[in-house]
Design an enzyme around this catalytic site. Structure first.
Site, PDB file in Angstrom:
ATOM      1  N   LYS A  41     -89.187 -46.686 -53.991  1.00 46.93           N
ATOM      2  CA  LYS A  41     -89.693 -47.676 -54.944  1.00 46.93           C
ATOM      3  C   LYS A  41     -88.794 -47.833 -56.166  1.00 46.93           C
ATOM      4  O   LYS A  41     -88.373 -48.938 -56.506  1.00 46.93           O
ATOM      5  CB  LYS A  41     -91.101 -47.288 -55.429  1.00 46.93           C
ATOM      6  CG  LYS A  41     -92.153 -47.227 -54.374  1.00 46.93           C
ATOM      7  CD  LYS A  41     -93.508 -46.869 -54.960  1.00 46.93           C
ATOM      8  CE  LYS A  41     -93.512 -45.522 -55.656  1.00 46.93           C
ATOM      9  NZ  LYS A  41     -93.166 -44.390 -54.785  1.00 46.93           N
TER      10      LYS A  41
ATOM     11  N   SER B  96     -99.346 -45.968 -57.037  1.00 44.52           N
ATOM     12  CA  SER B  96    -100.598 -46.740 -57.110  1.00 44.52           C
ATOM     13  C   SER B  96    -101.309 -46.733 -55.757  1.00 44.52           C
ATOM     14  O   SER B  96    -101.350 -47.744 -55.059  1.00 44.52           O
ATOM     15  CB  SER B  96    -100.346 -48.172 -57.600  1.00 44.52           C
ATOM     16  OG  SER B  96     -99.348 -48.837 -56.876  1.00 44.52           O
TER      17      SER B  96
END
Length: 199
Positions: free
Chosen positions: A38, A106
């Site tokens: 990410k 998340s």
């Protein structure tokens, strides 16, 4: 919220900032397991956008926990609060007209849905899809090794759930794509949506 708090309207409005920046603001919400790539991909996209003259900012999970969220742990309740705060910060940055990247695991669909509800059409979910086995093989921070040794609890993908996006706006397969190719995929999407000019 108390009745004594009133939203202050700035003298420089959202549209003026957008025209000055030369692009639409958006929230690139990168989600995926620890070690999925990410932050690396988000940084590569941020560099491409910056080189194009875009006004950007990248919020990284570890960096935010050094300051704003350094009072939070990693249990489910703390993770929800972590993402809530990031969502609010992102909303302010969107109002400033920026292209905001957020590189956070998340793990919960509900939290990402709240971020989307707050950001509206500016929200772009980027699923950095990397199998757990490959994330654990990469283990850039040595976290998986610590988890397997029993040194870390509440670790996403092993002892805490990760709820993968069902219909992400951008699906990045890091098994098939290099970092550069993944970044170009995100940029192509932004151009296709008219957020960034085709130049």
């Amino acid at each position: 919220m108390t009745d004594n708090i009133v939203w202050h309207n700035a003298a420089v409005n959202h549209r003026e900032r957008q025209l000055r920046n030369g692009h639409q603001p958006c929230l690139l919400w990168y989600t995926g397991l620890s070690g999925s790539g990410k932050s690396t991909i988000a940084n590569a996209v941020d560099r491409l956008l910056f080189n194009l003259g875009c006004s950007t900012y990248l919020l990284d999970g570890d960096n935010v926990r050094h300051g704003l969220n350094n009072d939070l742990g990693f249990d489910d309740t703390s993770r929800v609060e972590n993402i809530r705060r990031i969502t609010e910060v992102s909303r302010l940055m969107l109002d400033a007209g920026l292209i905001v990247g957020t590189a956070f695991i998340s793990p919960f669909i509900a939290d990402r849905a709240k971020a989307k509800a707050l950001a509206g059409n500016a929200f772009i979910e980027v699923f950095v899809d990397t199998p757990l086995a490959i994330c654990e093989q990469r283990d850039p921070k040595g976290l998986y090794k610590k988890v397997r040794a029993g040194e870390i609890a509440h670790f996403t993908g092993i002892s805490s759930p990760y709820e993968a996006p069902q219909k992400p706006d951008i699906h990045v397969n890091t098994v098939e794509l290099s970092i550069e190719q993944a970044a170009r995929q995100v940029l192509a999407y932004l151009r296709g949506q008219g957020i960034v000019a085709n130049n």
